[in-house]
Motif scaffolding. Structure first.
Motif, PDB file in Angstrom:
ATOM      1  N   TYR A  89      11.375  -5.050   8.681  1.00 26.13           N
ATOM      2  CA  TYR A  89      10.479  -6.475   8.530  1.00 26.13           C
ATOM      3  C   TYR A  89       9.748  -6.548   9.840  1.00 26.13           C
ATOM      4  CZ  TYR A  89      14.014  -8.276  11.787  1.00 26.13           C
ATOM      5  OH  TYR A  89      14.976  -8.526  12.836  1.00 26.13           O
ATOM      6  N   ARG A  90       9.887  -5.494  10.864  1.00 23.14           N
ATOM      7  CA  ARG A  90       8.913  -5.634  12.049  1.00 23.14           C
ATOM      8  C   ARG A  90       7.717  -4.550  12.023  1.00 23.14           C
ATOM      9  NH1 ARG A  90      13.183  -5.788  16.849  1.00 23.14           N
ATOM     10  NH2 ARG A  90      14.336  -4.137  15.380  1.00 23.14           N
ATOM     11  N   ASN A  91       7.753  -3.914  10.801  1.00 21.72           N
ATOM     12  CA  ASN A  91       6.561  -2.964  10.547  1.00 21.72           C
ATOM     13  C   ASN A  91       5.256  -3.558  10.237  1.00 21.72           C
ATOM     14  OD1 ASN A  91       8.770  -1.245  11.450  1.00 21.72           O
ATOM     15  ND2 ASN A  91       8.336   0.308   9.955  1.00 21.72           N
ATOM     16  N   ASP A  92       4.461  -2.752  10.679  1.00 21.13           N
ATOM     17  CA  ASP A  92       3.017  -3.331  10.046  1.00 21.13           C
ATOM     18  C   ASP A  92       2.240  -2.033   9.393  1.00 21.13           C
ATOM     19  OD1 ASP A  92       0.950  -4.843   9.557  1.00 21.13           O
ATOM     20  OD2 ASP A  92       0.125  -5.205  11.282  1.00 21.13           O
ATOM     21  N   HIS A  93       1.228  -2.285   8.582  1.00 21.37           N
ATOM     22  CA  HIS A  93       0.443  -1.304   7.969  1.00 21.37           C
ATOM     23  C   HIS A  93      -0.733  -1.018   8.793  1.00 21.37           C
ATOM     24  CE1 HIS A  93      -0.457   1.606   4.658  1.00 21.37           C
ATOM     25  NE2 HIS A  93      -1.701   1.080   4.891  1.00 21.37           N
ATOM     26  N   LYS A 129       0.779  -1.573   0.056  1.00 21.30           N
ATOM     27  CA  LYS A 129       0.206   0.191   0.039  1.00 21.30           C
ATOM     28  C   LYS A 129       0.804   1.232  -0.104  1.00 21.30           C
ATOM     29  CE  LYS A 129      -3.856  -2.284   2.269  1.00 21.30           C
ATOM     30  NZ  LYS A 129      -4.606  -2.425   3.416  1.00 21.30           N
ATOM     31  N   CYS A 130       1.884   1.374   0.834  1.00 24.10           N
ATOM     32  CA  CYS A 130       2.721   2.309   0.810  1.00 24.10           C
ATOM     33  C   CYS A 130       3.875   2.383  -0.445  1.00 24.10           C
ATOM     34  CB  CYS A 130       3.529   2.361   2.044  1.00 24.10           C
ATOM     35  SG  CYS A 130       2.643   2.687   3.543  1.00 24.10           S
ATOM     36  N   CYS A 161       2.500   3.227   7.921  1.00 26.03           N
ATOM     37  CA  CYS A 161       3.444   2.127   8.488  1.00 26.03           C
ATOM     38  C   CYS A 161       3.884   2.672   9.721  1.00 26.03           C
ATOM     39  CB  CYS A 161       4.437   1.529   7.576  1.00 26.03           C
ATOM     40  SG  CYS A 161       3.727   0.549   6.307  1.00 26.03           S
ATOM     41  N   TYR A 162       3.733   1.605  10.886  1.00 23.39           N
ATOM     42  CA  TYR A 162       4.216   1.849  12.222  1.00 23.39           C
ATOM     43  C   TYR A 162       4.967   0.599  12.662  1.00 23.39           C
ATOM     44  CZ  TYR A 162       0.583  -1.047  13.820  1.00 23.39           C
ATOM     45  OH  TYR A 162      -0.269  -2.332  14.369  1.00 23.39           O
ATOM     46  N   PHE A 163       5.988   0.846  13.499  1.00 23.88           N
ATOM     47  CA  PHE A 163       6.776  -0.046  14.240  1.00 23.88           C
ATOM     48  C   PHE A 163       5.862  -1.032  15.322  1.00 23.88           C
ATOM     49  CE2 PHE A 163      10.043  -1.585  17.366  1.00 23.88           C
ATOM     50  CZ  PHE A 163      10.876  -2.331  16.364  1.00 23.88           C
ATOM     51  N   LYS A 164       5.736  -2.050  14.723  1.00 23.90           N
ATOM     52  CA  LYS A 164       4.769  -3.061  15.509  1.00 23.90           C
ATOM     53  C   LYS A 164       5.710  -3.938  16.510  1.00 23.90           C
ATOM     54  CE  LYS A 164       1.079  -6.331  14.938  1.00 23.90           C
ATOM     55  NZ  LYS A 164       0.139  -7.049  13.786  1.00 23.90           N
ATOM     56  N   ASP A 165       6.839  -4.202  16.022  1.00 29.46           N
ATOM     57  CA  ASP A 165       7.728  -5.103  17.125  1.00 29.46           C
ATOM     58  C   ASP A 165       6.715  -6.454  17.310  1.00 29.46           C
ATOM     59  OD1 ASP A 165       9.575  -5.929  18.405  1.00 29.46           O
ATOM     60  OD2 ASP A 165       9.780  -4.362  19.863  1.00 29.46           O
ATOM     61  N   TRP A 166       7.441  -7.246  18.268  1.00 27.97           N
ATOM     62  CA  TRP A 166       6.895  -8.623  18.589  1.00 27.97           C
ATOM     63  C   TRP A 166       5.781  -8.581  19.594  1.00 27.97           C
ATOM     64  CZ3 TRP A 166       8.715 -10.997  14.820  1.00 27.97           C
ATOM     65  CH2 TRP A 166      10.002 -10.743  14.584  1.00 27.97           C
ATOM     66  N   SER A 167       5.227  -7.198  20.181  1.00 27.95           N
ATOM     67  CA  SER A 167       4.420  -7.117  21.210  1.00 27.95           C
ATOM     68  C   SER A 167       3.070  -6.875  20.633  1.00 27.95           C
ATOM     69  CB  SER A 167       4.746  -5.938  22.144  1.00 27.95           C
ATOM     70  OG  SER A 167       4.869  -4.745  21.416  1.00 27.95           O
ATOM     71  N   GLU A 168       2.671  -6.888  19.309  1.00 35.27           N
ATOM     72  CA  GLU A 168       1.380  -6.797  18.841  1.00 35.27           C
ATOM     73  C   GLU A 168       0.923  -5.431  19.356  1.00 35.27           C
ATOM     74  OE1 GLU A 168       0.155  -8.724  16.363  1.00 35.27           O
ATOM     75  OE2 GLU A 168       1.842 -10.161  16.524  1.00 35.27           O
ATOM     76  N   ARG A 169       1.484  -4.449  19.336  1.00 33.10           N
ATOM     77  CA  ARG A 169       1.069  -3.166  19.601  1.00 33.10           C
ATOM     78  C   ARG A 169       0.317  -2.544  18.673  1.00 33.10           C
ATOM     79  NH1 ARG A 169       5.856   0.789  20.646  1.00 33.10           N
ATOM     80  NH2 ARG A 169       4.474   1.958  20.851  1.00 33.10           N
ATOM     81  N   PRO A 170      -0.925  -1.683  19.014  1.00 29.99           N
ATOM     82  CA  PRO A 170      -1.643  -1.117  17.966  1.00 29.99           C
ATOM     83  C   PRO A 170      -0.882   0.184  17.330  1.00 29.99           C
ATOM     84  CG  PRO A 170      -2.507  -0.611  20.069  1.00 29.99           C
ATOM     85  CD  PRO A 170      -1.147  -1.643  20.388  1.00 29.99           C
ATOM     86  N   CYS A 171      -1.754   0.848  16.435  1.00 31.59           N
ATOM     87  CA  CYS A 171      -1.097   1.959  15.647  1.00 31.59           C
ATOM     88  C   CYS A 171      -0.897   3.048  16.725  1.00 31.59           C
ATOM     89  CB  CYS A 171      -1.619   2.402  14.508  1.00 31.59           C
ATOM     90  SG  CYS A 171      -1.171   3.919  13.922  1.00 31.59           S
TER      91      CYS A 171
END
Length: 565
Positions: A126-130, A119-120, A137-147
């Motif tokens: 590789y630890r980012n999510d949209h 999309k971007c 896109c934001y840095f999600k890491d392994w903690s499944e944190r929200p935007c």
């Protein structure tokens, strides 16, 4: 069918990873996959790489770019870029896999390579999510944190009374969850949403009060939830849920759906009591939604008609027409011609309005529908629509052995069976004789031909047979009492019990009764009683008798018999 140079995603070939061919209409083609094919690269797999597809059309000289060598960070290792298209390649020194990022124009170890966001259209860590909310896109890491951006904006819209608890606000049937403001750096646990299956929630984007079929929730029998955008919601199914009514089943009742949005006070309407015609029995209306309910006195099932605003016994209840949107008698049916309902009864009668219009157009006369017209009996008489003289197999009457009647449309009819009827000949039996049907239409004067006399071949004296007696069957000679039949191919009579002549349906000729037809060469051959094969198709195949023994030449059989003696 490009009108340009095919160097974009608009080209149907480039979009699928194909090269342009002779059937393409492009001019000055610059399809980049034409260059990749020369290096033996899998174009279909390369087209699935989103990072590659976002940059390949922007490269001016793709050939020089593909031939470059990429130095690896492991030491002396190096890999050519063409080996990295479309997937990873192994280093010849450290044997680790490396991938190429077209966004960074650099190589990375595969397990640490950046992830390309479709999309971007950029490579990120590789630890980012949209995030679908802010489309970033934001840095999600392994903690499944929200935007963090969306969570901060959402939680700071309204402040709650307590800073440690979640406040639930209900407004017009909608539920809102308000979290206290908190530090964005601290990951927040996932929010548990209520089950939509239990609450029967839906989603709609209505700008009104949801009191019509236009509402996506009301149309499916759902109540509006927190994700709906309606204001001043008056969804009728919100009231039905309070009484424990199955809304999904109620939405399938066409009569209910045509009237529920027109009732001003649905709550008072549902709570009313319906008196039954059986006596002291009564049923509440909420029990009749969506289906029938049993009377506590007579134990019979009753249904509610929203059109008549009355209760009916289920087996006698009116039927709701989905097209007319009205309840009619259960013996009525809808006519697709005039788009109205009519009384069909059990006789399967057609629509009287359409039937009258059809007859008036055909005859130009009006008809009184009050007087029932008796059904017309179908006649078994055949009819033809020939434009000629009916002297061929094309005529429907002649083909079945019938004479043309008043319903036929032929002119100058020369049906040969008209002549046979005058002599009392069974025309149906004559039509089953293939030899007769192959020659009867070729005879010029059939009357003279039928009246001729045939003499018995045994010279019995009084043996004289008339041809008209042998049409469709056999005739017995008055002198020798032998049955004879007539062959129209040879124009001669033959004995019935010997049957030396057999008519072939495919060759349309009479031959020896021991002949058979070969489907391969489409000819008749002498088969005999020994089962000979076709000499043209199987010249070396020996014959077989019914017992399954082989027949040999007469010379061999005589020698064998002498030795046995």
């Amino acid at each position: 069918s490009c009108k340009g140079d095919c160097n974009s995603r608009r080209c149907g070939c480039s979009k699928k990873g194909l090269i342009c061919g002779e059937h393409c209409k492009c001019t000055g083609c610059k399809n980049p996959f034409t260059t990749l094919v020369e290096y033996g690269i899998d174009c279909r797999a390369a087209a699935k790489d989103k990072c590659f597809m976002d940059h390949v059309f922007q490269i001016e000289d793709l050939r020089d770019h593909v031939e470059q060598t990429c130095e690896l960070n492991c030491g002396d290792g190096s890999v050519q870029l063409k080996d990295l298209i479309p997937g990873p390649a192994k280093c010849p020194v450290c044997q680790s896999e490396w991938s190429y990022s077209w966004c960074y124009n650099d190589v990375w170890e595969t397990h640490r390579a950046p992830r390309h966001c479709a999309k971007c259209r950029q490579c990120k860590a590789y630890r980012n999510d949209h995030c679908a909310g802010c489309n970033k896109c934001y840095f999600k890491d392994w903690s499944e944190r929200p935007c963090p951006t969306c969570q901060l904006n959402w939680s700071s819209d309204e402040s709650s009374e307590s800073d440690d608890e979640v406040v639930i606000v209900k407004d017009n049937g909608r539920t809102q969850y308000i979290f206290p403001p908190s530090d964005v750096s601290v990951p927040r646990p996932k929010r548990k949403k209520p089950s939509c299956a239990q609450l029967q929630l839906g989603t709609c984007s209505c700008k009104g009060d949801c009191n019509s079929r236009r509402c996506g929730c009301s149309k499916k029998g759902l109540i509006c939830g927190e994700h709906c955008k309606c204001t001043g919601c008056k969804n009728p199914f919100t009231t039905l849920v309070e009484y424990g009514i199955d809304c999904r089943a109620a939405a399938k009742d066409k009569c209910f759906m045509d009237h529920v949005f027109q009732i001003e006070d649905l709550r008072d309407h549902v709570e009313q009591t319906c008196e039954l015609n059986c006596g002291d029995g009564s049923v509440q209306l909420k029990d009749l939604i969506p289906g029938p309910a049993k009377c506590p006195v007579c134990q019979s099932e009753w249904s509610y008609s929203w059109c008549y605003n009355d209760v009916w016994e289920t087996h006698r209840a009116p039927r709701h027409c989905a097209k007319c949107r009205q309840c009619k008698a259960y013996r009525n049916d809808h006519c697709a011609g005039c788009n109205k309902c009519y009384f069909k009864d059990w006789s399967e009668r057609p629509c009287p309005t359409c039937e009258l219009d059809r007859k008036q157009k055909r005859t130009g006369k009006s008809q009184d529908l009050s007087v029932p017209k008796p059904k017309r009996k179908k006649t078994s008489r055949a009819s033809c629509s020939c434009k000629g003289d009916c002297n061929s197999r094309r005529c429907g009457c002649s083909r079945k052995g019938l004479v043309c009647g008043e319903h036929c449309k032929c002119t100058g009819c020369k049906n040969p069976f008209t002549t046979l009827v005058e002599y009392g000949i069974d025309c149906r039996a004559a039509a089953k004789d293939k030899c007769f049907m192959d020659h009867v239409f070729q005879i010029e004067d059939l009357r003279d031909h039928v009246e001729q006399t045939c003499k018995c071949n045994l010279n019995c004296g009084d043996g004289v047979l008339q041809l008209k007696d042998m049409i469709g069957g056999t005739a017995t000679c008055p002198g020798c009492q032998i049955e004879w039949y007539y062959s129209w191919c040879y124009n001669e009579i033959w004995e019935e019990h010997r049957r030396p002549v057999r008519h072939c349906k495919k060759c349309r000729q009479c031959g020896d009764s021991r002949d058979a037809h070969c489907d391969e060469c489409n000819r008749c051959y002498f088969k005999g009683f020994s089962g000979y094969s076709c000499p043209r198709c199987y010249p070396d195949k020996p014959p077989r008798n019914p017992d399954g023994l082989l027949f040999f030449d007469s010379d061999w059989s005589s020698d064998e018999s002498s030795e046995s003696d």
